[in-house]
Motif scaffolding. Structure first.
Motif, PDB file in Angstrom:
ATOM      1  N   HIS A  41     -24.822  13.522  -9.641  1.00 35.53           N
ATOM      2  CA  HIS A  41     -24.133  12.900  -8.587  1.00 35.53           C
ATOM      3  C   HIS A  41     -25.110  13.807  -7.282  1.00 35.53           C
ATOM      4  O   HIS A  41     -24.493  13.139  -6.570  1.00 35.53           O
ATOM      5  CB  HIS A  41     -22.965  13.643  -8.428  1.00 35.53           C
ATOM      6  CG  HIS A  41     -21.859  12.561  -9.497  1.00 35.53           C
ATOM      7  ND1 HIS A  41     -21.451  11.873  -8.878  1.00 35.53           N
ATOM      8  CD2 HIS A  41     -21.318  12.493 -10.779  1.00 35.53           C
ATOM      9  CE1 HIS A  41     -20.428  11.124  -9.821  1.00 35.53           C
ATOM     10  NE2 HIS A  41     -20.464  11.636 -10.908  1.00 35.53           N
ATOM     11  N   ARG A  42     -25.924  14.434  -7.793  1.00 34.92           N
ATOM     12  CA  ARG A  42     -26.651  14.878  -6.384  1.00 34.92           C
ATOM     13  C   ARG A  42     -27.673  14.333  -6.250  1.00 34.92           C
ATOM     14  O   ARG A  42     -28.665  15.084  -5.196  1.00 34.92           O
ATOM     15  CB  ARG A  42     -26.697  16.492  -6.892  1.00 34.92           C
ATOM     16  CG  ARG A  42     -25.295  17.377  -6.783  1.00 34.92           C
ATOM     17  CD  ARG A  42     -25.261  18.430  -7.576  1.00 34.92           C
ATOM     18  NE  ARG A  42     -25.928  19.721  -6.815  1.00 34.92           N
ATOM     19  CZ  ARG A  42     -25.945  20.596  -6.519  1.00 34.92           C
ATOM     20  NH1 ARG A  42     -25.859  21.231  -8.017  1.00 34.92           N
ATOM     21  NH2 ARG A  42     -26.528  21.495  -6.147  1.00 34.92           N
ATOM     22  N   ILE A  43     -27.952  13.583  -6.989  1.00 38.23           N
ATOM     23  CA  ILE A  43     -29.519  13.053  -7.104  1.00 38.23           C
ATOM     24  C   ILE A  43     -29.433  11.806  -5.611  1.00 38.23           C
ATOM     25  O   ILE A  43     -28.957  10.699  -6.847  1.00 38.23           O
ATOM     26  CB  ILE A  43     -30.353  13.236  -8.591  1.00 38.23           C
ATOM     27  CG1 ILE A  43     -30.432  14.537  -8.998  1.00 38.23           C
ATOM     28  CG2 ILE A  43     -31.742  12.363  -8.242  1.00 38.23           C
ATOM     29  CD1 ILE A  43     -30.845  14.040 -10.418  1.00 38.23           C
ATOM     30  N   ASP A  44     -30.632  11.252  -5.625  1.00 41.17           N
ATOM     31  CA  ASP A  44     -30.350   9.964  -4.560  1.00 41.17           C
ATOM     32  C   ASP A  44     -31.393   9.458  -5.421  1.00 41.17           C
ATOM     33  O   ASP A  44     -33.065   9.499  -4.672  1.00 41.17           O
ATOM     34  CB  ASP A  44     -31.041  10.643  -2.920  1.00 41.17           C
ATOM     35  CG  ASP A  44     -31.281   9.567  -2.395  1.00 41.17           C
ATOM     36  OD1 ASP A  44     -31.389   8.667  -2.824  1.00 41.17           O
ATOM     37  OD2 ASP A  44     -32.636   9.071  -1.278  1.00 41.17           O
ATOM     38  N   TYR A  45     -31.296   8.731  -6.336  1.00 47.91           N
ATOM     39  CA  TYR A  45     -32.169   7.708  -6.986  1.00 47.91           C
ATOM     40  C   TYR A  45     -30.832   6.278  -7.548  1.00 47.91           C
ATOM     41  O   TYR A  45     -29.267   7.223  -7.701  1.00 47.91           O
ATOM     42  CB  TYR A  45     -32.152   8.527  -8.217  1.00 47.91           C
ATOM     43  CG  TYR A  45     -33.897   7.539  -9.431  1.00 47.91           C
ATOM     44  CD1 TYR A  45     -34.538   8.204  -8.641  1.00 47.91           C
ATOM     45  CD2 TYR A  45     -32.921   7.455 -10.483  1.00 47.91           C
ATOM     46  CE1 TYR A  45     -35.680   6.914 -10.036  1.00 47.91           C
ATOM     47  CE2 TYR A  45     -33.522   6.743 -11.132  1.00 47.91           C
ATOM     48  CZ  TYR A  45     -35.204   6.897 -11.223  1.00 47.91           C
ATOM     49  OH  TYR A  45     -35.824   5.872 -12.084  1.00 47.91           O
ATOM     50  N   ASP A  46     -31.765   5.429  -7.505  1.00 47.59           N
ATOM     51  CA  ASP A  46     -30.704   3.990  -8.149  1.00 47.59           C
ATOM     52  C   ASP A  46     -31.220   4.073  -9.882  1.00 47.59           C
ATOM     53  O   ASP A  46     -31.730   3.903 -10.101  1.00 47.59           O
ATOM     54  CB  ASP A  46     -31.586   2.995  -7.411  1.00 47.59           C
ATOM     55  CG  ASP A  46     -31.411   1.576  -8.518  1.00 47.59           C
ATOM     56  OD1 ASP A  46     -29.919   2.068  -8.248  1.00 47.59           O
ATOM     57  OD2 ASP A  46     -31.094   0.543  -7.668  1.00 47.59           O
ATOM     58  N   PHE A  47     -29.539   4.547 -10.549  1.00 45.40           N
ATOM     59  CA  PHE A  47     -30.414   4.911 -11.689  1.00 45.40           C
ATOM     60  C   PHE A  47     -30.512   3.328 -12.033  1.00 45.40           C
ATOM     61  O   PHE A  47     -29.679   3.542 -13.755  1.00 45.40           O
ATOM     62  CB  PHE A  47     -29.274   5.835 -12.418  1.00 45.40           C
ATOM     63  CG  PHE A  47     -29.596   7.561 -11.976  1.00 45.40           C
ATOM     64  CD1 PHE A  47     -30.052   7.542 -12.803  1.00 45.40           C
ATOM     65  CD2 PHE A  47     -28.999   7.805 -10.742  1.00 45.40           C
ATOM     66  CE1 PHE A  47     -30.825   9.296 -12.916  1.00 45.40           C
ATOM     67  CE2 PHE A  47     -29.223   9.286 -11.025  1.00 45.40           C
ATOM     68  CZ  PHE A  47     -30.149   9.731 -11.842  1.00 45.40           C
ATOM     69  N   SER A  48     -29.343   2.776 -11.912  1.00 46.21           N
ATOM     70  CA  SER A  48     -29.236   1.343 -12.244  1.00 46.21           C
ATOM     71  C   SER A  48     -30.126   0.323 -12.747  1.00 46.21           C
ATOM     72  O   SER A  48     -31.009  -0.263 -13.550  1.00 46.21           O
ATOM     73  CB  SER A  48     -28.687   0.235 -11.478  1.00 46.21           C
ATOM     74  OG  SER A  48     -29.592   0.438 -10.030  1.00 46.21           O
TER      75      SER A  48
END
Length: 266
Positions: A41-48
């Motif tokens: 929740h605290r990481i700016d990343y597109d995990f999709s």
């Protein structure tokens, strides 16, 4: 939110992190790691873009579980131990294991990973952070030879070249007075299949080392001995996988393609 700027190999830590986060949200988690969900929740990343499904989630948790168990067992026997967590990524194994105050715990990873770890978790006074590659000697130089030492490497060695793995394992066997080395490994078939998977392909990382026979490692150094092998794809584990994976893993080579291994040193 913390932005992610990682090299291809380092980016693979997000595969493990997100898989643990999804496992923690499931009704019946295998590992149960709420710290992973908080970190995501605290990481700016597109995990999709990693396209992680049920099979990766369950497989990652099953791989982590015996490593945690072996770590607890080692610390129960040696409360004054030194732990080298190689390629720690954003893993909160320390939080899951809860070592006592007599344990010296080293979190070791590339400088870019340690920087992200500090940004996410802040000060970690109970752990020593070492910004260095897993194949380096920075961590080994700080390890006292007269204390039992556990080396944990998850999701690390199969991204290294075979020469690097052999040099690292040999250096550990020479340096550590007494202890254990626990890690996960893939067979040549596992290397091909996992390396072609959507998650690894999305990062651009390339798998390197594969281990065909765990009994081969002790030939690298006389102080190494195989203590235990955990083939994560048990019948109970297969029941948690998707139907296509269950059918495929009925074949022995696919059941054996990922192993979690424990070696004694000394």
């Amino acid at each position: 939110m913390a932005p992610v700027r990682l090299s291809a190999q380092a980016e693979t830590l997000l595969i493990t992190l997100y898989s643990r986060a999804l496992d923690s949200r499931s009704p019946e988690p295998v590992l149960g790691d709420p710290a992973a969900a908080e970190a995501v929740h605290r990481i700016d990343y597109d995990f999709s873009r990693l396209q992680i499904g049920t099979d990766e989630v369950v497989g990652t948790a099953l791989r982590s579980r015996p490593l945690d168990a072996w770590t607890r067992r080692f610390l129960d026997r040696h409360p004054d131990a030194v732990v080298l967590h190689l390629g720690c990524g954003l893993d909160d194994r320390y939080g899951r294991v809860q070592p006592g105050s007599g344990t010296d715990w080293y979190e070791i990873d590339l400088p870019e990973v340690i920087e992200l770890r500090c940004e996410l978790y802040g000060e970690q006074g109970d752990r020593k952070l070492v910004a260095a590659p897993a194949t380096g000697t920075a961590a080994l130089d700080a390890v006292p030879e007269d204390r039992p030492t556990l080396v944990v490497a998850e999701g690390v060695l199969f991204y290294l070249a075979a020469r690097e793995v052999r040099e690292l394992v040999t250096a550990l066997a020479q340096r550590i007075g007494r202890g254990e080395l626990v890690f996960d490994a893939v067979t040549p078939l596992g290397k091909r299949l996992i390396g072609r998977g959507a998650a690894v392909s999305a990062t651009g990382a390339v798998l390197g080392w594969a281990l065909r026979d765990p009994r081969a490692l002790p030939s690298w150094h006389p102080r190494l001995r195989l203590l235990e092998e955990n083939r994560i794809m048990t019948p109970a584990a297969r029941r948690r996988m998707s139907a296509p994976y269950r059918r495929a893993s009925a074949l022995p080579p696919l059941r054996r393609m990922v192993r979690v291994l424990r070696y004694g040193i000394g």
